[in-house]
Every structure is written in C-alpha cells, then in structure tokens.
Scaffold this active site. Structure first.
Site, PDB file in Angstrom:
ATOM      1  N   ASP A   9       0.873  -1.224   0.080  1.00  0.00           N
ATOM      2  CA  ASP A   9      -0.121  -0.098  -0.179  1.00  0.00           C
ATOM      3  C   ASP A   9       0.976   1.300  -0.118  1.00  0.00           C
ATOM      4  O   ASP A   9       1.539   1.414   0.883  1.00  0.00           O
ATOM      5  CB  ASP A   9      -1.002  -0.003   1.296  1.00  0.00           C
ATOM      6  CG  ASP A   9      -1.681   1.100   1.437  1.00  0.00           C
ATOM      7  OD1 ASP A   9      -1.682   2.136   0.783  1.00  0.00           O
ATOM      8  OD2 ASP A   9      -2.460   1.048   2.288  1.00  0.00           O
ATOM      9  N   ILE A  10       0.924   2.115  -1.104  1.00  0.00           N
ATOM     10  CA  ILE A  10       1.727   3.080  -1.102  1.00  0.00           C
ATOM     11  C   ILE A  10       1.707   4.072   0.073  1.00  0.00           C
ATOM     12  O   ILE A  10       2.585   4.640   0.419  1.00  0.00           O
ATOM     13  CB  ILE A  10       1.814   3.729  -2.525  1.00  0.00           C
ATOM     14  CG1 ILE A  10       2.918   4.664  -2.950  1.00  0.00           C
ATOM     15  CG2 ILE A  10       0.201   4.570  -2.707  1.00  0.00           C
ATOM     16  CD1 ILE A  10       2.910   5.122  -4.446  1.00  0.00           C
ATOM     17  N   GLY A  31      -9.355   5.525  -6.377  1.00  0.00           N
ATOM     18  CA  GLY A  31      -7.875   4.782  -6.517  1.00  0.00           C
ATOM     19  C   GLY A  31      -6.839   5.391  -5.626  1.00  0.00           C
ATOM     20  O   GLY A  31      -7.169   5.616  -4.503  1.00  0.00           O
ATOM     21  N   VAL A  32      -5.690   5.314  -6.131  1.00  0.00           N
ATOM     22  CA  VAL A  32      -4.623   5.653  -5.529  1.00  0.00           C
ATOM     23  C   VAL A  32      -4.715   7.165  -4.619  1.00  0.00           C
ATOM     24  O   VAL A  32      -4.458   7.438  -3.596  1.00  0.00           O
ATOM     25  CB  VAL A  32      -3.282   5.372  -5.965  1.00  0.00           C
ATOM     26  CG1 VAL A  32      -3.293   6.374  -7.268  1.00  0.00           C
ATOM     27  CG2 VAL A  32      -2.043   5.628  -5.161  1.00  0.00           C
ATOM     28  N   ASP A  33      -5.318   7.994  -5.842  1.00  0.00           N
ATOM     29  CA  ASP A  33      -5.621   9.449  -5.415  1.00  0.00           C
ATOM     30  C   ASP A  33      -6.298   9.415  -4.065  1.00  0.00           C
ATOM     31  O   ASP A  33      -6.016  10.198  -3.113  1.00  0.00           O
ATOM     32  CB  ASP A  33      -6.236   9.896  -6.540  1.00  0.00           C
ATOM     33  CG  ASP A  33      -6.279  11.641  -6.202  1.00  0.00           C
ATOM     34  OD1 ASP A  33      -5.387  12.175  -5.504  1.00  0.00           O
ATOM     35  OD2 ASP A  33      -7.065  11.977  -6.993  1.00  0.00           O
ATOM     36  N   SER A 122      -2.042   6.090 -14.452  1.00  0.00           N
ATOM     37  CA  SER A 122      -2.731   6.017 -15.391  1.00  0.00           C
ATOM     38  C   SER A 122      -3.688   4.735 -15.742  1.00  0.00           C
ATOM     39  O   SER A 122      -4.188   4.392 -16.624  1.00  0.00           O
ATOM     40  CB  SER A 122      -2.418   6.611 -16.652  1.00  0.00           C
ATOM     41  OG  SER A 122      -2.378   7.923 -16.584  1.00  0.00           O
ATOM     42  N   GLY A 124      -5.325   2.865 -13.594  1.00  0.00           N
ATOM     43  CA  GLY A 124      -6.669   2.356 -12.888  1.00  0.00           C
ATOM     44  C   GLY A 124      -7.956   2.996 -13.921  1.00  0.00           C
ATOM     45  O   GLY A 124      -8.017   2.534 -14.978  1.00  0.00           O
ATOM     46  N   ILE A 125      -8.670   3.890 -13.373  1.00  0.00           N
ATOM     47  CA  ILE A 125      -9.814   4.369 -14.033  1.00  0.00           C
ATOM     48  C   ILE A 125      -9.242   4.883 -15.270  1.00  0.00           C
ATOM     49  O   ILE A 125     -10.349   5.124 -16.365  1.00  0.00           O
ATOM     50  CB  ILE A 125     -10.685   4.898 -13.341  1.00  0.00           C
ATOM     51  CG1 ILE A 125      -9.870   6.346 -12.843  1.00  0.00           C
ATOM     52  CG2 ILE A 125     -11.208   4.320 -12.048  1.00  0.00           C
ATOM     53  CD1 ILE A 125     -11.187   7.300 -11.938  1.00  0.00           C
ATOM     54  N   TYR A 126      -8.152   5.516 -15.510  1.00  0.00           N
ATOM     55  CA  TYR A 126      -7.770   6.115 -16.573  1.00  0.00           C
ATOM     56  C   TYR A 126      -7.604   5.150 -17.928  1.00  0.00           C
ATOM     57  O   TYR A 126      -7.303   5.650 -19.031  1.00  0.00           O
ATOM     58  CB  TYR A 126      -6.393   7.250 -16.481  1.00  0.00           C
ATOM     59  CG  TYR A 126      -6.906   8.330 -15.667  1.00  0.00           C
ATOM     60  CD1 TYR A 126      -7.921   8.661 -15.290  1.00  0.00           C
ATOM     61  CD2 TYR A 126      -5.711   9.511 -15.580  1.00  0.00           C
ATOM     62  CE1 TYR A 126      -8.539   9.835 -14.481  1.00  0.00           C
ATOM     63  CE2 TYR A 126      -6.186  10.527 -15.030  1.00  0.00           C
ATOM     64  CZ  TYR A 126      -7.380  10.752 -14.685  1.00  0.00           C
ATOM     65  OH  TYR A 126      -7.703  11.917 -13.841  1.00  0.00           O
TER      66      TYR A 126
END
Length: 171
Positions: A9-10, A31-33, A122, A124-126
């Site tokens: 986990d970053i 996501g990560v954001d 980019s 993930g959802i991108y």
C-alpha cells in the site's frame, strides 16, 4: 539509482516522497488518489487547495507535477502528477505519461528527495494498458539524467503488476 518493485500500500511506505496519480483538481478522487488523501488527512486537501489554478479547476495539467507535504503519511512529501486518460494511444498518451515520470523526478531532484515511490500512473480508471504503461515508467526511470533519488520504488497493489515491472526491468 536503485530501482525496486514492491507489492504494498503506497500510503504506508517510509520514503521521502510518494507519487500520487492525481486528477487535475488535486482535490482527491478514486483509486490511489483517494487512498493517499484519506491516509494523509485533511491537511493534504488544504495544501492542494492552496496551490494556484492554471485554468479553472486545474491545479496540475496532465503530465506536470506539484509537491506538498505528506501530513499524516510516513512519506514526508507527496508529488502529485496527472496521467493521461487512455484514448487508444494516438492522442499523445505515451508522451504525456513519460512527462509524468520526468516531471516527478525533476521535482524530486529539485527538492533533495532521496527515496521515491511511484504507483502505476494512469493504469486504473484512466484505462492505460498496464504493459504499455510499465514500459514507459521503466524507460523513464532508467534514462533519467537529472539529479537522481538514490532509491526508486515501483509500488504495486498486486503480484500481477509487480511481475510486469520485474519482467520489464529484466529486459
């Protein structure tokens, strides 16, 4: 520069900076954001809101990078970068993704960051195809000629993505 791949986990990494695969508003998302914003606490949102807009609602255009403190994270800093949305590869997506890595590394060098961790920007959802994104990430890390962090971690959420990075690094 030592390049590593970790499944983690970053938000838990003890590095000087983690990179946030952000959206252009820098105000959190999925996501990560979203995970980084939740783990860092409200100070991160306030710091992002304080960054100047370059256009209405845009604090960080695609391919650029901004830095804030890490607040409640183990990382001292968060470098925010906005990756491209995948549209088939013909709209400059590889160039924009490469710019994310170069601008994040440039900012890290300017700020004296010794260790940095990147997510799969980019992917993930991108919708960026993971194999193509990994190739860009590894190329940019290997060919970065500016001031270098001593340690760069490609932080992966699962073994499948980690294996992609390991194979690309071995090639």
């Amino acid at each position: 520069m030592r390049i590593q791949v970790q499944i983690a986990d970053i938000t838990t990494l003890e590095v000087d900076a983690i990179v946030n695969a952000a959206n252009a508003t820098l105000l959190g998302g999925g996501g990560v954001d979203g995970a980084i914003h939740r783990a860092a606490g409200p100070g991160l949102l306030a710091a992002c809101r304080a960054l100047p807009e370059t256009a209405s609602g845009v604090r960080c255009p695609t391919g650029e990078a901004r830095i804030t403190a890490g607040f409640a994270l183990s990382a001292r800093h968060v470098i925010h970068t906005v990756g491209p949305v995948w549209r088939g590869g013909g709209d400059g997506e590889p160039r924009q993704l490469a710019a994310c890595y170069r601008n994040s590394l440039r900012l890290a060098g300017d700020c004296g960051i010794v260790s940095i961790a990147f997510p799969a920007i980019s992917c993930g959802i991108y919708g960026y195809p993971p194999a193509a994104a990994v190739a860009v990430a590894v190329h940019e890390a290997r060919h970065w000629a500016g001031p270098r962090p001593l340690q760069l971690i490609f932080c992966c959420f699962d073994a499948t993505m980690a294996d992609r990075y390991q194979r690309e690094l071995a090639a």
